[in-house]
Motif scaffolding. Structure first.
Motif, short mmCIF file in Angstrom:
data_model
loop_
_atom_site.label_atom_id
_atom_site.label_comp_id
_atom_site.label_asym_id
_atom_site.label_seq_id
_atom_site.Cartn_x
_atom_site.Cartn_y
_atom_site.Cartn_z
N TYR A 118 0.86 -1.18 0.00
CA TYR A 118 0.00 0.00 0.00
C TYR A 118 0.90 1.23 0.00
CZ TYR A 118 -3.13 3.62 1.89
OH TYR A 118 -3.83 4.79 2.10
N ILE A 119 0.59 2.20 -0.85
CA ILE A 119 1.32 3.46 -0.91
C ILE A 119 0.32 4.57 -0.62
CG2 ILE A 119 2.72 5.01 -2.31
CD1 ILE A 119 3.44 2.53 -4.04
N ASP A 120 0.59 5.37 0.40
CA ASP A 120 -0.38 6.40 0.78
C ASP A 120 -0.14 7.69 -0.01
OD1 ASP A 120 1.70 7.81 2.01
OD2 ASP A 120 0.95 7.51 4.05
N SER A 121 -0.94 8.71 0.29
CA SER A 121 -0.90 9.96 -0.46
C SER A 121 0.38 10.75 -0.22
CB SER A 121 -2.12 10.83 -0.09
OG SER A 121 -2.11 11.13 1.29
N GLU A 122 1.14 10.38 0.82
CA GLU A 122 2.40 11.06 1.11
C GLU A 122 3.60 10.25 0.64
OE1 GLU A 122 2.84 12.86 4.95
OE2 GLU A 122 0.66 12.95 5.25
N ASN A 123 3.36 9.28 -0.24
CA ASN A 123 4.41 8.43 -0.80
C ASN A 123 5.13 7.63 0.28
OD1 ASN A 123 5.84 7.35 -3.03
ND2 ASN A 123 7.56 8.73 -2.63
N LYS A 178 9.13 8.19 0.65
CA LYS A 178 9.41 9.04 1.81
C LYS A 178 9.78 8.19 3.01
CE LYS A 178 7.11 12.40 4.85
NZ LYS A 178 5.83 13.13 5.09
N GLU A 179 8.98 7.17 3.29
CA GLU A 179 9.25 6.21 4.36
C GLU A 179 8.72 4.85 3.93
OE1 GLU A 179 9.22 8.15 8.71
OE2 GLU A 179 7.33 8.43 7.63
N ILE A 180 9.29 3.80 4.53
CA ILE A 180 8.87 2.44 4.25
C ILE A 180 8.60 1.75 5.58
CG2 ILE A 180 9.51 0.23 3.21
CD1 ILE A 180 11.50 1.84 1.44
N PHE A 181 7.43 1.11 5.70
CA PHE A 181 7.03 0.43 6.93
C PHE A 181 6.87 -1.06 6.64
CE2 PHE A 181 5.75 4.80 7.26
CZ PHE A 181 6.04 5.16 8.57
N ILE A 182 7.56 -1.88 7.42
CA ILE A 182 7.58 -3.32 7.19
C ILE A 182 7.41 -4.09 8.49
CG2 ILE A 182 9.12 -3.09 5.19
CD1 ILE A 182 11.40 -4.11 7.01
#
Length: 241
Positions: A118-123, A178-182
């Protein structure tokens, strides 16, 4: 609107309920779950039932973990390969043996509809494990890499923190978002009992399948909420220890 990301649950239904109750977030909160809802503690089916009900009340994104895919394969085909059983799968087999066919079909649809990323609106990118393609997860030759890969996390753990993004040696993968969450690889393996950050990657798997806690992270403020160590909530079980 607050957005939070929740780490690997691995059948720890009691920890999940405790975490949600402790955080007590506003009703318009967006919840992003990074996958691995099953395989570990004894309540995998209860976790999925809870998440299905939870999504009727709250804005949720459910990502696919490798263990979720393995369970899906079992529910579809009955394939109970020994390696999966030894890595927490047996707990899910036991949990689902008590579920009605109707309930199993509902869970099957839930597992089938999980998102790979999933990629949000803030990249900001959210996915279970990582990706290898320098053009992003949407370009992976093997789509299941996004819930099996460990190289992204290993790379940022080993990186020289002084390297600038403008340096030619800076990993191209990291510049895409911008950031990656895993999740996927417990932070307790590198000495952290809370969500850990290296470069622009945040890992929210804090070892709930083993002797760690289940964690939730506010993606903006970086506030953290945690359950008790999950093994303490299941004193007569061993999880994936």
């Amino acid at each position: 609107m607050k957005t939070v990301v929740i780490g690997d649950i691995h059948g720890g239904f009691r920890a999940l309920k405790q975490l949600i109750e402790r955080a007590n977030l506003p009703s318009d909160t967006k919840y992003i779950f990074v996958g691995d809802y099953v395989d570990g503690w004894s309540q995998s089916a209860e976790v999925i039932s809870y998440l299905i009900d939870f999504s009727q009340k709250y804005d949720c994104i459910f990502l696919r973990g490798n263990h979720d895919e393995l369970l899906l394969n079992y529910l579809r085909t009955g394939d109970d390969n020994p390696m999966w059983l030894s890595q927490g799968g047996q707990s899910s087999v036991n949990s689902y043996s008590e579920l009605s066919k109707t309930k199993k079909n509902i869970h099957l649809r839930f597992l089938e509809n999980l998102q790979n990323y999933y990629i949000d609106s803030e990249n900001r990118l959210f996915l279970h494990a990582g990706f290898t393609n320098q053009h992003g997860p949407q370009n992976e030759y093997y789509p299941n890499m996004v819930y099996w890969d460990r190289t992204l996390w290993e790379m940022v753990c080993a990186m020289d923190s002084s390297i600038s993004e403008n340096d030619d040696k800076y990993p191209k993968r990291l510049k895409l978002f911008k950031e990656i969450f895993i999740g996927h690889t417990p932070t307790i393996r590198v000495g952290y009992d809370k969500p850990a950050n290296f470069a622009n990657v945040w890992n929210v798997d804090t070892g709930a399948a083993f002797r760690g806690k289940l964690s939730m992270l506010d993606v903006d403020s970086k506030e953290i909420w945690q359950s008790e160590p999950v093994f303490k909530l299941y004193p007569n079980e061993f999880g994936r220890n």
